[in-house]
Design a protein around this motif. Structure first.
Motif, PDB file in Angstrom:
ATOM      1  N   MET A  27       0.845  -1.210   0.000  1.00 55.53           N
ATOM      2  CA  MET A  27       0.000   0.000   0.000  1.00 55.53           C
ATOM      3  C   MET A  27       0.871   1.248   0.000  1.00 55.53           C
ATOM      4  O   MET A  27       1.865   1.320   0.704  1.00 55.53           O
ATOM      5  CB  MET A  27      -0.869   0.003   1.257  1.00 55.53           C
ATOM      6  N   ASN A  28       0.532   2.207  -0.838  1.00 50.62           N
ATOM      7  CA  ASN A  28       1.223   3.494  -0.794  1.00 50.62           C
ATOM      8  C   ASN A  28       0.816   4.222   0.487  1.00 50.62           C
ATOM      9  O   ASN A  28      -0.357   4.426   0.769  1.00 50.62           O
ATOM     10  CB  ASN A  28       0.810   4.315  -2.026  1.00 50.62           C
ATOM     11  N   ALA A  29       1.816   4.620   1.259  1.00 49.61           N
ATOM     12  CA  ALA A  29       1.543   5.243   2.560  1.00 49.61           C
ATOM     13  C   ALA A  29       0.789   6.550   2.423  1.00 49.61           C
ATOM     14  O   ALA A  29       0.191   7.028   3.378  1.00 49.61           O
ATOM     15  CB  ALA A  29       2.857   5.479   3.278  1.00 49.61           C
ATOM     16  N   PHE A  30       0.830   7.126   1.241  1.00 52.70           N
ATOM     17  CA  PHE A  30       0.186   8.433   1.061  1.00 52.70           C
ATOM     18  C   PHE A  30      -1.195   8.308   0.409  1.00 52.70           C
ATOM     19  O   PHE A  30      -1.774   9.301  -0.012  1.00 52.70           O
ATOM     20  CB  PHE A  30       1.098   9.341   0.234  1.00 52.70           C
ATOM     21  N   ASP A  31      -1.705   7.084   0.316  1.00 54.98           N
ATOM     22  CA  ASP A  31      -3.019   6.848  -0.304  1.00 54.98           C
ATOM     23  C   ASP A  31      -4.144   7.620   0.363  1.00 54.98           C
ATOM     24  O   ASP A  31      -5.132   7.970  -0.276  1.00 54.98           O
ATOM     25  CB  ASP A  31      -3.372   5.349  -0.239  1.00 54.98           C
ATOM     26  N   GLN A  32      -3.996   7.831   1.661  1.00 54.98           N
ATOM     27  CA  GLN A  32      -5.067   8.492   2.409  1.00 54.98           C
ATOM     28  C   GLN A  32      -5.016  10.014   2.261  1.00 54.98           C
ATOM     29  O   GLN A  32      -5.882  10.713   2.770  1.00 54.98           O
ATOM     30  CB  GLN A  32      -4.964   8.144   3.901  1.00 54.98           C
ATOM     31  N   ASN A  33      -3.984  10.508   1.599  1.00 52.57           N
ATOM     32  CA  ASN A  33      -3.785  11.957   1.525  1.00 52.57           C
ATOM     33  C   ASN A  33      -4.201  12.519   0.170  1.00 52.57           C
ATOM     34  O   ASN A  33      -4.204  11.819  -0.832  1.00 52.57           O
ATOM     35  CB  ASN A  33      -2.301  12.303   1.754  1.00 52.57           C
ATOM     36  N   GLU A  34      -4.532  13.802   0.184  1.00 53.77           N
ATOM     37  CA  GLU A  34      -4.828  14.544  -1.049  1.00 53.77           C
ATOM     38  C   GLU A  34      -4.118  15.889  -0.971  1.00 53.77           C
ATOM     39  O   GLU A  34      -3.921  16.429   0.108  1.00 53.77           O
ATOM     40  CB  GLU A  34      -6.328  14.869  -1.142  1.00 53.77           C
ATOM     41  N   VAL A  35      -3.790  16.414  -2.138  1.00 53.35           N
ATOM     42  CA  VAL A  35      -3.381  17.815  -2.230  1.00 53.35           C
ATOM     43  C   VAL A  35      -4.404  18.515  -3.117  1.00 53.35           C
ATOM     44  O   VAL A  35      -4.781  17.986  -4.160  1.00 53.35           O
ATOM     45  CB  VAL A  35      -1.953  17.911  -2.828  1.00 53.35           C
ATOM     46  N   TRP A  36      -4.875  19.640  -2.672  1.00 59.34           N
ATOM     47  CA  TRP A  36      -5.885  20.363  -3.447  1.00 59.34           C
ATOM     48  C   TRP A  36      -5.225  21.336  -4.424  1.00 59.34           C
ATOM     49  O   TRP A  36      -4.228  21.984  -4.091  1.00 59.34           O
ATOM     50  CB  TRP A  36      -6.820  21.138  -2.503  1.00 59.34           C
ATOM     51  N   PRO A  68       3.691  11.503  -5.372  1.00 60.90           N
ATOM     52  CA  PRO A  68       3.294  10.484  -4.385  1.00 60.90           C
ATOM     53  C   PRO A  68       1.902  10.706  -3.802  1.00 60.90           C
ATOM     54  O   PRO A  68       1.359   9.796  -3.180  1.00 60.90           O
ATOM     55  CB  PRO A  68       4.367  10.618  -3.298  1.00 60.90           C
ATOM     56  N   VAL A  69       1.350  11.901  -3.959  1.00 57.59           N
ATOM     57  CA  VAL A  69       0.039  12.207  -3.379  1.00 57.59           C
ATOM     58  C   VAL A  69      -0.901  12.639  -4.511  1.00 57.59           C
ATOM     59  O   VAL A  69      -0.501  13.365  -5.421  1.00 57.59           O
ATOM     60  CB  VAL A  69       0.146  13.331  -2.315  1.00 57.59           C
ATOM     61  N   LYS A  70      -2.146  12.162  -4.421  1.00 58.62           N
ATOM     62  CA  LYS A  70      -3.153  12.489  -5.440  1.00 58.62           C
ATOM     63  C   LYS A  70      -3.490  13.985  -5.411  1.00 58.62           C
ATOM     64  O   LYS A  70      -3.673  14.567  -4.336  1.00 58.62           O
ATOM     65  CB  LYS A  70      -4.401  11.670  -5.139  1.00 58.62           C
ATOM     66  N   VAL A  71      -3.592  14.584  -6.598  1.00 57.25           N
ATOM     67  CA  VAL A  71      -3.988  15.993  -6.691  1.00 57.25           C
ATOM     68  C   VAL A  71      -5.483  16.046  -7.016  1.00 57.25           C
ATOM     69  O   VAL A  71      -5.961  15.344  -7.906  1.00 57.25           O
ATOM     70  CB  VAL A  71      -3.198  16.719  -7.802  1.00 57.25           C
ATOM     71  N   VAL A  72      -6.217  16.852  -6.283  1.00 59.50           N
ATOM     72  CA  VAL A  72      -7.659  16.989  -6.499  1.00 59.50           C
ATOM     73  C   VAL A  72      -7.962  18.428  -6.906  1.00 59.50           C
ATOM     74  O   VAL A  72      -7.652  19.374  -6.165  1.00 59.50           O
ATOM     75  CB  VAL A  72      -8.449  16.623  -5.223  1.00 59.50           C
ATOM     76  N   TYR A  73      -8.558  18.588  -8.089  1.00 57.38           N
ATOM     77  CA  TYR A  73      -8.890  19.931  -8.574  1.00 57.38           C
ATOM     78  C   TYR A  73     -10.126  20.449  -7.839  1.00 57.38           C
ATOM     79  O   TYR A  73     -11.171  19.812  -7.841  1.00 57.38           O
ATOM     80  CB  TYR A  73      -9.131  19.879 -10.084  1.00 57.38           C
ATOM     81  N   LYS A  74      -9.975  21.598  -7.196  1.00 59.24           N
ATOM     82  CA  LYS A  74     -11.079  22.146  -6.406  1.00 59.24           C
ATOM     83  C   LYS A  74     -11.723  23.349  -7.089  1.00 59.24           C
ATOM     84  O   LYS A  74     -12.411  24.138  -6.447  1.00 59.24           O
ATOM     85  CB  LYS A  74     -10.563  22.540  -5.010  1.00 59.24           C
TER      86      LYS A  74
END
Ligand code: MN
Length: 501
Positions: free
Chosen positions: A1-10, A45-51
């Motif tokens: 599991m990627n340790a940063f799966d639970q994280n997002e960057v906006w 490493p962290v998913k980017v979420v467009y806000k």
């Protein structure tokens, strides 16, 4: 599991409504493409979420308040597609408590020389929009990282990736419980500090537990659980003859396993991410827990010896940042010097507690006497470490502020130490031993450090920026005259800084 799966960057795009509905649609489409490109790059490493695009003070404030309240969100990337008059950002920026990365980029890579018209100019205004945004950040003294480059350029992605790992580690430190068994080693100054300020500024909550509480857990550990763990040791390490079944020190290995199981249970039950021990406070334990501390560091538990809670927390943070990276990190101590001209090096080790992630070989599990602590002979992993560059870092308490000190070092091949059965690393500080060590001493640095092969100074600079703490870097360009000047200038800056907010 990627340790940063639970994280997002906006990802928040700045614009304004001056240019009409078509521009708003285009800004949104470009932003979506950039965010998709960032996520599909495979470099972040962290998913980017467009806000979405913000066009007014109300929208900025609502978006940043939402970022504050979303536990998954570890940071916000802003980018000004058009000109975005920056007074509309003031209230939102006053609210924002998450790390911020200001990305100065542009949707198109090159100027479309033959087709560019005034509509194109009105739409693609990052070149001056990001300066207006930068101005208000500077005016408000907001800490942030500025990354400049085209969004598809690997160098740009690398800088964003570094900031993301640090932002995730920063979020991790904001609810970090550090458990201390015993206090500092008596009379030691540098490992002590203001735990109230540490909670306020760095997020660490530091609690004391009597060693008797750990002994109570230890006494409930079953023989079956110990046998399972010892079998794991036998698989992972080279076992010294005196530690094998039937060997004279076999019982010491069994007792070390008992301590490891108890420590893990105790910390997990409390939700602790880091811990400290003290060799003067071991009543009811068989031996100083060396092997346990080594193995638990490898699994991400922060560790500091002799009550050093700041090093324990920083180790956890550096381990967290470097998850999935190949070469490893460890708690270390400046042990002894080897003067040898421009190859003069420091042998790094500890009584026992060095993380096996940095080993260059399969570690050996050995039991030997230990002069300190007055307990039975402790089990420990013995190895020498990898070669290559790395960073050693510490955080000290200067009474009115925390200071991070970072030294870039070159780890070199160590000779064997047949009479010193501990794990070790051998490094030459940059720019040279003489200058590096002098600068570290002038800065007030600890004899304990948190070390990583995989991280670079940039990670720690990003961390200090998020925390708002001082950082002094000792690298190939350091000279003592300028370094002393930096120390003196910082003294004034941090005295004045309290009144800037
Ligand atoms: Mn020590």
């Amino acid at each position: 599991m990627n340790a940063f799966d639970q994280n997002e960057v906006w990802f928040v795009t700045g614009a304004q409504l001056l240019y009409g509905g078509d521009a708003v649609i285009a800004v949104d489409a470009h932003s979506n493409k950039i965010v998709a490109g960032l996520n599909e790059s495979g470099k972040l490493p962290v998913k980017v979420v467009y806000k979405g695009t913000v066009n007014s003070a109300k929208e900025v404030t609502a978006t940043f308040k939402a970022a504050n309240n979303d536990d998954k969100c570890v940071g916000v990337i802003t980018w000004m597609h058009t000109f975005s008059p920056a007074k509309m950002w003031i209230h939102g920026l006053q609210e924002l408590r998450k790390p911020l990365l200001h990305l100065h980029t542009q949707f198109n890579k090159e100027i479309p020389w033959d087709t560019m018209d005034m509509d194109f100019m009105n739409l693609n205004q990052s070149a001056h929009g990001d300066r207006e945004f930068g101005h208000i950040m500077a005016r408000m003294r907001k800490n942030r990282k500025v990354v400049v480059g085209h969004w598809q350029d690997p160098k740009t992605l690398e800088k964003i990736a570094i900031w993301m790992r640090v932002a995730a580690a920063w979020a991790d430190s904001q609810n970090m419980l550090v458990v201390r068994f015993g206090d500092q080693m008596n009379n030691v100054a540098v490992t002590d500090g203001d735990k109230v300020a540490a909670e306020e500024i760095l997020g660490y909550h530091v609690d004391y537990y009597p060693i008797g509480d750990l002994v109570a857990v230890q006494d409930k550990v079953s023989d079956a659980d110990i046998a399972t763990l010892v079998a794991e040791y036998e698989k992972e390490y080279v076992i010294a003859p005196n530690c094998k079944e039937g060997g004279k020190d076999r019982q010491q290995v069994i007792e070390a396993a008992r301590e490891e199981i108890a420590l893990r249970r105790f910390l997990d039950e409390k939700g602790a991410k880091a811990f400290t021990t003290n060799f003067d406070d071991l009543k009811g334990l068989d031996q100083l827990p060396g092997l346990a501390c080594q193995r638990m560091m490898a699994d991400g538990y922060g560790f500091g010896a002799e009550g050093d809670w700041k090093s324990a927390a920083l180790y956890r943070t550096m381990w967290y940042m470097s998850q999935g990276m190949p070469k490893g990190c460890s708690f270390l101590e400046d042990y002894t010097l080897n003067f040898n001209g421009d190859k003069t090096a420091i042998l790094e080790a500890h009584m026992l507690e060095v993380c096996p992630l940095i080993s260059e070989e399969k570690p050996k599990l050995e039991v030997h006497p230990l002069g300190i602590g007055g307990k039975n002979d402790p089990a420990r992993l013995v190895f020498t470490s990898k070669q290559g560059e790395g960073v050693a870092a510490t955080i000290i308490d200067l009474g009115n502020r925390f200071r991070m000190i970072v030294n870039e070092v070159d780890c070199v091949k160590s000779k064997k130490l047949p009479k010193l059965p501990v794990a070790s690393n051998l490094w030459i500080p940059r720019p040279t031993f003489e200058v590096g060590a002098a600068a570290w001493i002038l800065a007030g640095g600890t004899h304990h450090t948190s070390f990583s092969y995989d991280l670079t100074t940039e990670y720690l600079e990003d961390f200090a920026e998020m925390a708002g703490i001082e950082i002094l870097v000792i690298d190939k360009d350091t000279n003592i005259r300028d370094f002393k000047k930096d120390i003196r200038i910082n003294e004034i800056y941090y005295l004045l800084n309290k009144s800037l907010g």
